[in-house]
Design a protein around this motif. Structure first.
Motif, PDB file in Angstrom:
ATOM      1  N   ALA A 118       0.816  -1.219   0.000  1.00  0.00           N
ATOM      2  CA  ALA A 118       0.000   0.000   0.000  1.00  0.00           C
ATOM      3  C   ALA A 118       0.852   1.273   0.000  1.00  0.00           C
ATOM      4  CB  ALA A 118      -0.916   0.001   1.229  1.00  0.00           C
ATOM      5  N   SER A 119       2.168   1.111   0.166  1.00  0.00           N
ATOM      6  CA  SER A 119       3.024   2.292   0.347  1.00  0.00           C
ATOM      7  C   SER A 119       3.208   3.100  -0.930  1.00  0.00           C
ATOM      8  CB  SER A 119       4.402   1.863   0.858  1.00  0.00           C
ATOM      9  OG  SER A 119       5.108   1.151  -0.151  1.00  0.00           O
ATOM     10  N   GLY A 120       3.119   2.424  -2.062  1.00  0.00           N
ATOM     11  CA  GLY A 120       3.425   3.107  -3.322  1.00  0.00           C
ATOM     12  C   GLY A 120       4.916   3.085  -3.634  1.00  0.00           C
ATOM     13  N   LEU A 121       5.713   2.499  -2.746  1.00  0.00           N
ATOM     14  CA  LEU A 121       7.155   2.387  -3.010  1.00  0.00           C
ATOM     15  C   LEU A 121       7.426   1.069  -3.746  1.00  0.00           C
ATOM     16  CD1 LEU A 121       8.312   3.826   0.413  1.00  0.00           C
ATOM     17  CD2 LEU A 121       8.435   4.928  -1.825  1.00  0.00           C
ATOM     18  N   ALA A 122       8.634   0.954  -4.292  1.00  0.00           N
ATOM     19  CA  ALA A 122       8.942  -0.210  -5.132  1.00  0.00           C
ATOM     20  C   ALA A 122       8.773  -1.513  -4.354  1.00  0.00           C
ATOM     21  CB  ALA A 122      10.370  -0.093  -5.645  1.00  0.00           C
ATOM     22  N   THR A 123       8.100  -2.467  -4.977  1.00  0.00           N
ATOM     23  CA  THR A 123       7.864  -3.756  -4.313  1.00  0.00           C
ATOM     24  C   THR A 123       8.680  -4.890  -4.946  1.00  0.00           C
ATOM     25  OG1 THR A 123       5.999  -4.141  -5.787  1.00  0.00           O
ATOM     26  CG2 THR A 123       5.492  -3.176  -3.648  1.00  0.00           C
ATOM     27  N   GLY A 124       9.393  -4.588  -6.020  1.00  0.00           N
ATOM     28  CA  GLY A 124      10.119  -5.636  -6.748  1.00  0.00           C
ATOM     29  C   GLY A 124      11.207  -6.286  -5.903  1.00  0.00           C
ATOM     30  N   ALA A 180       7.015   6.016   3.561  1.00  0.00           N
ATOM     31  CA  ALA A 180       5.572   5.915   3.816  1.00  0.00           C
ATOM     32  C   ALA A 180       5.384   5.410   5.244  1.00  0.00           C
ATOM     33  CB  ALA A 180       4.924   4.963   2.822  1.00  0.00           C
ATOM     34  N   VAL A 181       4.329   5.857   5.873  1.00  0.00           N
ATOM     35  CA  VAL A 181       3.998   5.386   7.217  1.00  0.00           C
ATOM     36  C   VAL A 181       2.580   4.823   7.154  1.00  0.00           C
ATOM     37  CG1 VAL A 181       3.791   5.973   9.660  1.00  0.00           C
ATOM     38  CG2 VAL A 181       5.423   7.222   8.218  1.00  0.00           C
ATOM     39  N   ALA A 182       2.476   3.523   7.379  1.00  0.00           N
ATOM     40  CA  ALA A 182       1.162   2.853   7.309  1.00  0.00           C
ATOM     41  C   ALA A 182       0.684   2.635   8.744  1.00  0.00           C
ATOM     42  CB  ALA A 182       1.296   1.532   6.580  1.00  0.00           C
ATOM     43  N   ARG A 183      -0.458   3.200   9.047  1.00  0.00           N
ATOM     44  CA  ARG A 183      -0.950   3.222  10.429  1.00  0.00           C
ATOM     45  C   ARG A 183      -2.301   2.532  10.502  1.00  0.00           C
ATOM     46  NH1 ARG A 183      -3.417   6.465  13.917  1.00  0.00           N
ATOM     47  NH2 ARG A 183      -4.490   7.611  12.293  1.00  0.00           N
ATOM     48  N   GLU A 190      -7.482   3.556   9.542  1.00  0.00           N
ATOM     49  CA  GLU A 190      -6.358   3.257   8.633  1.00  0.00           C
ATOM     50  C   GLU A 190      -5.898   4.530   7.928  1.00  0.00           C
ATOM     51  OE1 GLU A 190      -6.250  -0.332   5.958  1.00  0.00           O
ATOM     52  OE2 GLU A 190      -6.431   1.204   4.411  1.00  0.00           O
ATOM     53  N   GLU A 191      -4.566   4.693   7.876  1.00  0.00           N
ATOM     54  CA  GLU A 191      -4.000   5.875   7.220  1.00  0.00           C
ATOM     55  C   GLU A 191      -2.665   5.490   6.595  1.00  0.00           C
ATOM     56  OE1 GLU A 191      -2.584  10.425   8.398  1.00  0.00           O
ATOM     57  OE2 GLU A 191      -2.692   8.897   9.955  1.00  0.00           O
ATOM     58  N   ILE A 192      -2.431   5.951   5.386  1.00  0.00           N
ATOM     59  CA  ILE A 192      -1.112   5.716   4.784  1.00  0.00           C
ATOM     60  C   ILE A 192      -0.548   7.067   4.375  1.00  0.00           C
ATOM     61  CG2 ILE A 192       0.188   4.541   2.972  1.00  0.00           C
ATOM     62  CD1 ILE A 192      -2.360   2.542   3.058  1.00  0.00           C
ATOM     63  N   TRP A 193       0.443   7.505   5.132  1.00  0.00           N
ATOM     64  CA  TRP A 193       1.081   8.792   4.888  1.00  0.00           C
ATOM     65  C   TRP A 193       2.245   8.552   3.927  1.00  0.00           C
ATOM     66  CZ3 TRP A 193       5.662  11.077   4.816  1.00  0.00           C
ATOM     67  CH2 TRP A 193       5.705  12.485   4.859  1.00  0.00           C
ATOM     68  N   ARG A 194       2.400   9.422   2.923  1.00  0.00           N
ATOM     69  CA  ARG A 194       3.506   9.260   1.965  1.00  0.00           C
ATOM     70  C   ARG A 194       4.203  10.599   1.756  1.00  0.00           C
ATOM     71  NH1 ARG A 194      -1.077   6.920  -0.117  1.00  0.00           N
ATOM     72  NH2 ARG A 194      -1.074   4.644  -0.307  1.00  0.00           N
TER      73      ARG A 194
END
Ligand code: SAM
Length: 297
Positions: A118-124, A180-183, A190-194
């Protein structure tokens, strides 16, 4: 059987998890009161519950290995998510598998993967660091490793320590590193700060961070220039050596303090000062000293 359980939303308990819990001969869990509530939600009754936590895992292991060896179905859950992920379980699995017995898994949610995707950062390519040490050299060294890691890094953190950790990450990774901070994943709030590391540190310093938190750090760009200059490192070395520290200890301490590789600091320690070029950022830049020096062990 390792059984994944929800990280906040009971609707995430899978049908296979429910049937596995129902059919188990015995269920090991961290907190029996907590897991009794889960069983009651799932409509499962009559399964004996036993505790297995950080402090009794060693003594439980032989008992569980014996039970599995005699054909019993032993299920293991943690308070939330996947057992073995910053929770007890991995030593037990090693023992059961080491005894030549079958280990099976009913996969379920884990905060680490939920936050990552959910972070939007690279998952590869990513790595999981769990909880960072709370203080001292060990923390500095792990922060340094996170700063230099080119894969996305997933960290667990306690809410009360999140602001300090984000501040440290901004210092060692540089202000612009994506974070990103997933809370409170899967829960009501639920909150995902980026944003960037510096903005994350400012965000967390503004209001106390509440609830459960995963911090995701974008990987260091490959071949990135460190934010720490050789002059910074030389100055820190000078302070330590003029205070009587031996080179080896000073190198270890400075590398950990600034989150840079030990080789870079060592090469600075054994090379003479190089004037204005020394102000160029490293690592391995024109100012990084001899490239062929052997690392002192
Ligand atoms: N075994 C668990 C798993 O697979 O997710 C993790 C257990 S670890 C002791 C607890 C940490 O997981 C928390 O401090 C937090 O970092 C993270 N966590 C658990 N549930 C979470 C949630 N709903 N939202 C965000 N982070 C969570």
């Amino acid at each position: 059987m390792l059984v994944g359980t929800p990280i906040g939303n009971l609707g995430d308990l899978s049908p296979r998890a429910v049937s596995t819990l129902r059919e188990a001969d015995v269920l090991y869990c961290e907190d029996t009161r907590h897991s009794r509530k889960l069983l009651s939600h799932a409509g499962v009754s009559g399964v004996p519950l036993r505790s297995l936590h950080e402090h009794n895992e060693s003594e439980r292991i032989p008992v569980i290995v014996d039970a599995v060896a005699t054909g019993k179905t032993v299920a293991l859950v943690s308070d939330a998510g996947m057992p073995g992920i910053s929770d007890p379980g991995s030593r037990l699995v090693a023992a059961v598998a080491g005894a030549g017995l079958r280990v099976s898994v009913v996969p379920g949610p884990t905060a680490a993967i939920a936050a990552l995707v959910a972070s939007g950062l690279a998952t590869g390519r990513f790595c999981f660091e769990g909880f960072l040490p709370r203080s001292g050299q060990e923390r500095s060294a792990r922060l340094g490793a996170v700063a230099e890691e080119s894969r996305t890094v997933v960290l667990f953190e306690a809410p009360g320590r999140t602001a300090a950790t984000l501040k440290d990450l901004a210092r060692v990774c540089g202000s612009d590193r994506p974070v990103a901070v997933a809370r409170e994943l899967t829960k009501l709030h639920e909150e995902i700060w980026r944003g960037t590391a510096a903005a994350a540190a400012a965000w967390a310093a503004e209001d106390p961070v509440r609830g459960e938190v995963v911090v995701i750090v974008g990987g260091a760009p490959v071949g990135a220039v460190s934010m720490v200059t050789d002059a910074d490192l030389r100055a820190a070395l000078d302070v330590r050596r003029s205070g009587g520290e031996r080179t080896r200890g000073a190198v270890d301490a400075v590398a950990a303090e600034f989150g840079v590789g030990r080789r870079r600091v060592y090469e600075l320690a054994i090379s003479p000062p190089q004037g204005p070029a020394d102000l160029l950022p490293g690592p391995g830049g024109a100012s990084a000293g001899p490239q062929s020096g052997r690392m002192e062990e």
